[in-house]
Design an enzyme around this catalytic site. Structure first.
Site, PDB file in Angstrom:
ATOM      1  N   ARG A 239       0.842  -1.192   0.000  1.00  0.00           N
ATOM      2  CA  ARG A 239       0.000   0.000   0.000  1.00  0.00           C
ATOM      3  C   ARG A 239       0.883   1.251   0.000  1.00  0.00           C
ATOM      4  NH1 ARG A 239      -3.317  -2.159  -2.018  1.00  0.00           N
ATOM      5  NH2 ARG A 239      -5.484  -2.530  -1.497  1.00  0.00           N
TER       6      ARG A 239
ATOM      7  N   GLU B 168      -2.789   7.699  -4.582  1.00  0.00           N
ATOM      8  CA  GLU B 168      -3.438   7.059  -5.723  1.00  0.00           C
ATOM      9  C   GLU B 168      -4.929   6.882  -5.447  1.00  0.00           C
ATOM     10  OE1 GLU B 168      -1.609   3.254  -6.263  1.00  0.00           O
ATOM     11  OE2 GLU B 168      -2.558   2.419  -4.514  1.00  0.00           O
TER      12      GLU B 168
ATOM     13  N   HIS C 298      -0.379   0.600 -10.115  1.00  0.00           N
ATOM     14  CA  HIS C 298      -1.135  -0.377  -9.313  1.00  0.00           C
ATOM     15  C   HIS C 298      -1.693  -1.507 -10.195  1.00  0.00           C
ATOM     16  CE1 HIS C 298      -3.524  -0.702  -5.306  1.00  0.00           C
ATOM     17  NE2 HIS C 298      -3.351  -1.896  -5.850  1.00  0.00           N
TER      18      HIS C 298
HETATM   19  C1  8YV Z   1      -6.501  -3.789  -6.449  1.00  0.00           C
HETATM   20  C2  8YV Z   1      -5.121  -4.506  -4.544  1.00  0.00           C
HETATM   21  O1  8YV Z   1      -7.506  -3.773  -5.551  1.00  0.00           O
HETATM   22  O2  8YV Z   1      -5.819  -6.633  -3.836  1.00  0.00           O
HETATM   23  C3  8YV Z   1      -5.442  -5.524  -3.515  1.00  0.00           C
HETATM   24  O3  8YV Z   1      -5.353  -5.187  -2.321  1.00  0.00           O
HETATM   25  O4  8YV Z   1      -4.633  -3.471  -4.220  1.00  0.00           O
HETATM   26  C4  8YV Z   1      -5.392  -4.720  -5.971  1.00  0.00           C
HETATM   27  O5  8YV Z   1      -5.586  -6.010  -6.291  1.00  0.00           O
HETATM   28  C5  8YV Z   1      -7.000  -4.177  -7.777  1.00  0.00           C
HETATM   29  O6  8YV Z   1      -6.032  -3.775  -8.616  1.00  0.00           O
HETATM   30  C6  8YV Z   1      -8.312  -3.567  -8.172  1.00  0.00           C
HETATM   31  O7  8YV Z   1      -8.119  -2.281  -8.583  1.00  0.00           O
END
Ligand code: 8YV
Length: 337
Positions: free
Chosen positions: A251, A280, A300
């Site tokens: 994160r 982001e 991401h």
């Molecule tokens: C995003 C993620 O959620 O699983 C996670 O925690 O950060 C990613 O997989 C995914 O890219 C959807 O936008």
């Protein structure tokens, strides 16, 4: 049949998965979709969530008291297409008895793959050297080596470590927050570790200070939220080795962007590879890390392989429908953990 429960879907899940929302015989939902090819607008969501029974979201949709109040008492389930849930104010949902579905396991391999890719890119200074090649020149750069360090040592870190062993990595240090883990998670982590341990010369849990000082390649694969915010800050980065590389595929909030940009600019560390950044998805050209040539930055996309996104979207739909039907979800977040 349940009377046409409304499901708000914040990202087009694609032609293979969207029809699954209406596949069950016992639920005939009214699907409201944000069909645009950009992040779902908050104002749209606040308007459309009124009276919804379920919502399907990704990491960019903040689920807080305001949104839950806009939904009203009809809301039964928030289904996020992510393993991380920094964007969900869990206690607010617990208070209102709204269940949370998420997508662990199915994206572990994809995010581990991209973590290794970012480490290699940062180690070889790929971003900067690629732009030099595009300017018509060639040069080479040295590559840092083991030990590898992990900030956060869960599923994705273990899968990343497994990928590094064939590269010749034999020493690993890590720092994690075991108190935040449930006992079933601890058992699973220990079993995973046993698989890799025989192939390593050393594997040590260390404090965060040692992690900063000793890692050659440091993988930040920790969950977000207040307990991990800016764990990697200026003080941490100043302790790192000059030739070290930092990877963040967890994160963005765990790493202070300004401090990392400064560390790269002033060569406290060799390079960085980041899939996630602070602020982001609103990352413009002026973001401090976008401007750093030694920062190999991706938008991401850690889980964004075709098969992984298909699995995530399918699981998110299954979680949502099970939640609406009041049944066990395939992957429900334990809000007490
Ligand atoms: C995003 C993620 O959620 O699983 C996670 O925690 O950060 C990613 O997989 C995914 O890219 C959807 O936008």
């Amino acid at each position: 049949r349940t009377s046409k429960p409304k499901i708000v879907v914040c990202r087009d899940l694609g032609p293979d998965v969207m029809p699954l929302l209406t596949k069950r015989d016992d639920i005939e939902p009214q699907v409201v979709l944000w069909a645009e090819d950009r992040v779902c607008e908050r104002t749209w969501l606040l308007e459309n969530i009124k009276g919804a029974a379920g919502i399907v979201i990704v990491f960019s949709e903040l689920v807080d008291a305001e949104l839950l109040d806009a939904a009203g008492p009809s809301l039964k389930v928030v289904s996020t297409m992510s393993v991380g849930y920094e964007h969900i104010r869990v206690p607010e949902l617990a208070k209102r008895n709204v269940r949370i579905g998420y997508t662990p396991e199915v994206l572990t391999d994809a995010v581990a793959d991209i973590s290794v890719m970012l480490a290699l890119m940062a180690g070889r200074n790929a971003n900067e050297t690629m732009s030099i090649v595009r300017e018509g020149q060639h040069l080479t750069a040295p590559l840092p080596h083991a030990p590898v360090g992990f900030l956060g040592f869960g599923r994705i870190s273990h899968a990343t470590l497994a990928r590094l062993i064939p590269f010749g990595v034999t020493d690993c240090i890590y720092s994690s927050n075991p108190s935040s883990s449930s006992s079933s998670k601890k058992e699973r982590d220990e079993a995973l570790l046993k698989q890799h341990q025989p192939q390593l010369k050393s594997l040590r849990a260390v404090d965060i200070d040692t992690l900063a000082r000793e890692s050659d390649v440091l993988f930040v694969l920790a969950p977000g939220g207040p307990s991990t915010r800016h764990l990697v800050n200026e003080e941490f980065l100043r302790k790192m080795k000059k030739h070290s590389v930092l990877v963040n595929a967890g994160r963005g909030t765990v790493v202070d962007s300004d401090a990392l940009a400064k560390a790269l600019r002033e060569r406290w560390i060799w390079g960085a590879g980041v899939d996630v950044v602070e602020g982001e998805p609103n990352v413009g050209k002026d973001h401090p890390l976008v401007k750093e040539p030694r920062c190999n930055i991706l938008p991401h996309i850690g889980s964004a392989s075709f098969e992984t996104r298909l699995a995530m979207a399918t699981l998110a739909v299954d979680n949502c429908l099970a939640g609406i039907a009041g049944q066990a979800m395939p992957a429900e977040l334990d809000v007490k953990a």
